[in-house]
Design a protein around this motif. Structure first.
Motif, PDB file in Angstrom:
ATOM      1  N   ALA A 107       0.798  -1.342  -0.107  1.00 24.58           N
ATOM      2  CA  ALA A 107       0.239  -0.053  -0.009  1.00 24.58           C
ATOM      3  C   ALA A 107       0.956   1.167  -0.011  1.00 24.58           C
ATOM      4  CB  ALA A 107      -0.929   0.006   1.298  1.00 24.58           C
ATOM      5  N   VAL A 108       0.689   2.056  -0.887  1.00 22.89           N
ATOM      6  CA  VAL A 108       1.383   3.308  -0.712  1.00 22.89           C
ATOM      7  C   VAL A 108       0.989   4.330   0.461  1.00 22.89           C
ATOM      8  CG1 VAL A 108       1.603   5.414  -2.056  1.00 22.89           C
ATOM      9  CG2 VAL A 108       1.658   3.544  -3.383  1.00 22.89           C
ATOM     10  N   VAL A 109       1.951   4.884   1.060  1.00 21.24           N
ATOM     11  CA  VAL A 109       1.737   5.543   2.341  1.00 21.24           C
ATOM     12  C   VAL A 109       2.490   6.897   2.044  1.00 21.24           C
ATOM     13  CG1 VAL A 109       2.238   5.640   4.844  1.00 21.24           C
ATOM     14  CG2 VAL A 109       1.445   3.263   3.745  1.00 21.24           C
ATOM     15  N   LEU A 110       1.935   7.891   2.028  1.00 23.22           N
ATOM     16  CA  LEU A 110       2.492   9.221   1.684  1.00 23.22           C
ATOM     17  C   LEU A 110       2.521  10.263   2.959  1.00 23.22           C
ATOM     18  CD1 LEU A 110       2.404  11.244  -1.365  1.00 23.22           C
ATOM     19  CD2 LEU A 110       1.791  12.191   0.658  1.00 23.22           C
ATOM     20  N   GLY A 111       3.558  10.759   3.379  1.00 27.78           N
ATOM     21  CA  GLY A 111       3.572  11.659   4.325  1.00 27.78           C
ATOM     22  C   GLY A 111       4.220  13.132   3.609  1.00 27.78           C
ATOM     23  N   ASP A 112       4.845  13.741   4.368  1.00 32.32           N
ATOM     24  CA  ASP A 112       5.782  15.102   4.072  1.00 32.32           C
ATOM     25  C   ASP A 112       6.924  14.565   4.090  1.00 32.32           C
ATOM     26  OD1 ASP A 112       6.475  17.395   3.470  1.00 32.32           O
ATOM     27  OD2 ASP A 112       6.256  18.273   5.528  1.00 32.32           O
ATOM     28  N   MET A 113       7.446  14.544   2.692  1.00 35.36           N
ATOM     29  CA  MET A 113       8.908  13.873   2.631  1.00 35.36           C
ATOM     30  C   MET A 113       9.676  15.412   2.659  1.00 35.36           C
ATOM     31  SD  MET A 113       8.571  11.211  -0.329  1.00 35.36           S
ATOM     32  CE  MET A 113      10.319  10.573  -0.064  1.00 35.36           C
ATOM     33  N   GLY A 114       9.197  16.619   2.294  1.00 37.73           N
ATOM     34  CA  GLY A 114       9.920  17.751   2.269  1.00 37.73           C
ATOM     35  C   GLY A 114      10.893  17.864   1.038  1.00 37.73           C
ATOM     36  N   PRO A 115      12.357  17.852   1.228  1.00 36.55           N
ATOM     37  CA  PRO A 115      13.148  18.032   0.019  1.00 36.55           C
ATOM     38  C   PRO A 115      13.374  16.649  -0.492  1.00 36.55           C
ATOM     39  CG  PRO A 115      14.155  18.219   2.364  1.00 36.55           C
ATOM     40  CD  PRO A 115      12.651  18.208   2.842  1.00 36.55           C
ATOM     41  N   PHE A 116      12.958  15.677   0.052  1.00 34.77           N
ATOM     42  CA  PHE A 116      13.044  14.459  -0.496  1.00 34.77           C
ATOM     43  C   PHE A 116      11.992  13.972  -1.592  1.00 34.77           C
ATOM     44  CE2 PHE A 116      15.033  14.195   3.522  1.00 34.77           C
ATOM     45  CZ  PHE A 116      16.234  13.982   3.405  1.00 34.77           C
ATOM     46  N   PHE A 117      10.956  14.762  -1.591  1.00 34.91           N
ATOM     47  CA  PHE A 117      10.083  14.651  -2.729  1.00 34.91           C
ATOM     48  C   PHE A 117      11.037  14.737  -4.288  1.00 34.91           C
ATOM     49  CE2 PHE A 117       6.420  15.635   0.073  1.00 34.91           C
ATOM     50  CZ  PHE A 117       5.687  14.405  -0.155  1.00 34.91           C
ATOM     51  N   ASN A 118      10.800  13.774  -5.048  1.00 38.06           N
ATOM     52  CA  ASN A 118      11.119  14.026  -6.478  1.00 38.06           C
ATOM     53  C   ASN A 118      10.473  13.235  -7.529  1.00 38.06           C
ATOM     54  OD1 ASN A 118      12.201  11.216  -6.619  1.00 38.06           O
ATOM     55  ND2 ASN A 118      13.905  12.072  -5.441  1.00 38.06           N
ATOM     56  N   TYR A 119      10.658  13.280  -8.730  1.00 41.04           N
ATOM     57  CA  TYR A 119       9.801  12.792  -9.651  1.00 41.04           C
ATOM     58  C   TYR A 119       9.879  11.188  -9.556  1.00 41.04           C
ATOM     59  CZ  TYR A 119       8.047  11.151 -14.110  1.00 41.04           C
ATOM     60  OH  TYR A 119       7.284  10.317 -15.216  1.00 41.04           O
ATOM     61  N   GLU A 120      11.221  10.802  -9.386  1.00 41.90           N
ATOM     62  CA  GLU A 120      11.431   9.393  -9.418  1.00 41.90           C
ATOM     63  C   GLU A 120      10.374   8.614  -8.173  1.00 41.90           C
ATOM     64  OE1 GLU A 120      13.792  11.207  -9.523  1.00 41.90           O
ATOM     65  OE2 GLU A 120      14.162  10.890 -11.781  1.00 41.90           O
ATOM     66  N   VAL A 121      10.540   9.136  -7.063  1.00 43.38           N
ATOM     67  CA  VAL A 121       9.749   8.697  -6.041  1.00 43.38           C
ATOM     68  C   VAL A 121       8.271   8.861  -6.069  1.00 43.38           C
ATOM     69  CG1 VAL A 121      11.515   8.685  -4.163  1.00 43.38           C
ATOM     70  CG2 VAL A 121       9.630  10.592  -4.320  1.00 43.38           C
ATOM     71  N   LEU A 122       7.857   9.740  -6.624  1.00 41.01           N
ATOM     72  CA  LEU A 122       6.303  10.305  -7.063  1.00 41.01           C
ATOM     73  C   LEU A 122       5.835   8.993  -8.282  1.00 41.01           C
ATOM     74  CD1 LEU A 122       6.116  13.818  -6.794  1.00 41.01           C
ATOM     75  CD2 LEU A 122       4.823  12.326  -5.282  1.00 41.01           C
ATOM     76  N   ASN A 123       6.776   8.857  -9.082  1.00 41.82           N
ATOM     77  CA  ASN A 123       6.391   7.871 -10.202  1.00 41.82           C
ATOM     78  C   ASN A 123       6.446   6.473  -9.788  1.00 41.82           C
ATOM     79  OD1 ASN A 123       5.662   7.897 -12.848  1.00 41.82           O
ATOM     80  ND2 ASN A 123       7.566   7.061 -13.578  1.00 41.82           N
ATOM     81  N   ALA A 124       7.295   6.258  -9.006  1.00 41.67           N
ATOM     82  CA  ALA A 124       7.416   4.747  -8.502  1.00 41.67           C
ATOM     83  C   ALA A 124       6.064   4.613  -7.661  1.00 41.67           C
ATOM     84  CB  ALA A 124       8.347   4.461  -7.498  1.00 41.67           C
ATOM     85  N   ALA A 125       5.646   5.630  -6.925  1.00 42.55           N
ATOM     86  CA  ALA A 125       4.245   5.360  -6.154  1.00 42.55           C
ATOM     87  C   ALA A 125       3.236   5.305  -7.274  1.00 42.55           C
ATOM     88  CB  ALA A 125       4.098   6.297  -5.262  1.00 42.55           C
ATOM     89  N   PHE A 126       3.017   6.196  -8.271  1.00 42.77           N
ATOM     90  CA  PHE A 126       2.078   6.298  -9.142  1.00 42.77           C
ATOM     91  C   PHE A 126       1.839   5.015 -10.074  1.00 42.77           C
ATOM     92  CE2 PHE A 126       1.852   6.087 -13.821  1.00 42.77           C
ATOM     93  CZ  PHE A 126       0.528   6.563 -14.147  1.00 42.77           C
ATOM     94  N   ARG A 127       3.219   4.223 -10.213  1.00 46.19           N
ATOM     95  CA  ARG A 127       2.938   2.754 -10.885  1.00 46.19           C
ATOM     96  C   ARG A 127       2.337   1.871 -10.010  1.00 46.19           C
ATOM     97  NH1 ARG A 127       8.779   2.652 -14.314  1.00 46.19           N
ATOM     98  NH2 ARG A 127       8.103   4.300 -15.831  1.00 46.19           N
ATOM     99  N   LEU A 128       2.597   2.058  -8.593  1.00 49.64           N
ATOM    100  CA  LEU A 128       1.922   1.061  -7.861  1.00 49.64           C
ATOM    101  C   LEU A 128       0.506   1.181  -7.667  1.00 49.64           C
ATOM    102  CD1 LEU A 128       4.526   0.899  -4.753  1.00 49.64           C
ATOM    103  CD2 LEU A 128       3.677  -1.160  -6.294  1.00 49.64           C
ATOM    104  N   LEU A 129       0.118   2.667  -7.662  1.00 53.81           N
ATOM    105  CA  LEU A 129      -1.395   2.772  -7.601  1.00 53.81           C
ATOM    106  C   LEU A 129      -1.958   2.536  -8.948  1.00 53.81           C
ATOM    107  CD1 LEU A 129      -1.215   6.583  -6.012  1.00 53.81           C
ATOM    108  CD2 LEU A 129      -1.651   4.370  -4.886  1.00 53.81           C
ATOM    109  N   ALA A 130      -1.205   2.588 -10.118  1.00 57.24           N
ATOM    110  CA  ALA A 130      -1.904   2.334 -11.190  1.00 57.24           C
ATOM    111  C   ALA A 130      -2.054   0.693 -11.404  1.00 57.24           C
ATOM    112  CB  ALA A 130      -0.973   2.699 -12.332  1.00 57.24           C
ATOM    113  N   ARG A 131      -1.355  -0.146 -10.627  1.00 60.24           N
ATOM    114  CA  ARG A 131      -1.527  -1.428 -10.537  1.00 60.24           C
ATOM    115  C   ARG A 131      -2.630  -1.963  -9.705  1.00 60.24           C
ATOM    116  NH1 ARG A 131       4.077  -1.597 -11.458  1.00 60.24           N
ATOM    117  NH2 ARG A 131       4.523  -2.143  -9.414  1.00 60.24           N
TER     118      ARG A 131
END
Length: 255
Positions: A107-131
């Motif tokens: 299960a994707v669990v999202l909190g406040d990553m602050g400066p650690f948010f980037n495209y790669e981590v968001l896109n990896a989560a998106f792919r899990l959600l899309a599945r």
């Protein structure tokens, strides 16, 4: 008259590393009146252990059971559903998920990553959600009061981005989720209708508590509060007061 109190932390009890004026005295008043209280925080950049350490360093004697965090609620939900977390959280928060199973469906669990948010981590989560992976949002606040005294983006924008891209709907775990308020009230042996909420966020703290069924909710003019916030969300606050000391006095007076 309220039988118990729910209190936000950042912006109400402290900001940054500083105890707000009247906070210690307000908690002393509640203790003297034998009025039970719990702290509800949507902070997801600090672990529960770090929050407790900060509060104790500020001179407050807070027990772990007095503190309700979204991570605590998320771990309970993951255990109930027999799922493992795919974490998008600040490194400081990862320890709060150390006890979760690692070999279950994700299960994707999202909190406040602050400066650690980037495209790669968001896109990896998106792919899990899309599945079809479930999506948990620890919080969905718009902004928070940062340690430098200015407002910063909170996790809500990133929750919305993943919802928009994936078509998935996040299950909100922290405020203003009714179950979050209910659990804290139940821990004091009270119905939510018998509690008062004190917070600096008109949406998540105040309107959220009232929609969930709290008896009253007081907005304080500290922390992230900005003039006009009391008109920004429905239901409107029961009262708008300067800080936690005034709010506690109002609760104890039954006003």
């Amino acid at each position: 008259m309220a039988k118990a109190v729910l209190i936000d932390l950042s912006g109400v009890v402290y900001t940054g590393q500083t105890l707000l004026p009247g906070a210690a005295e307000a908690l002393d008043r509640l203790n003297a009146a034998q009025m039970p209280y719990r702290f509800l925080t949507n902070t997801t950049r600090r672990s529960k252990r770090d929050i407790l350490r900060l509060l104790r360093n500020l001179g407050l004697d807070i027990r772990g059971d007095d503190l309700f965090t979204p991570a605590r609620a998320a771990c309970a939900w993951l255990k109930e559903k027999d799922l493992s977390p795919h974490l998008l959280v600040h490194p400081n928060l990862a320890e709060d998920f150390a006890g979760c199973a690692a070999d279950r469906p994700k299960a994707v669990v999202l909190g406040d990553m602050g400066p650690f948010f980037n495209y790669e981590v968001l896109n990896a989560a998106f792919r899990l959600l899309a599945r079809g992976a479930p999506f948990l949002a620890l919080a969905a606040n718009r902004v928070f009061l940062d340690d430098d005294g200015a407002l910063s983006m909170d996790a809500g924008a990133f929750v919305r981005a993943l919802e928009y891209s994936s078509g998935a709907q996040a299950l909100l775990i922290g405020k203003p989720a009714p179950a979050f308020f209910d659990a804290a009230a139940a821990s004091m042996g009270c119905a939510l209708a018998e509690t008062a909420m004190i917070g600096d966020d008109a949406e998540a703290d105040v309107a959220g508590a009232l929609r969930a069924g709290a008896g009253q909710a007081i907005l304080v003019r500290s922390g992230k509060y900005r003039p006009g916030d009391e008109r920004a969300a429905e239901p409107r606050p029961t009262a708008v007061l300067d800080g936690i000391a005034d709010a506690v006095e109002a609760v104890l007076a039954g006003t």
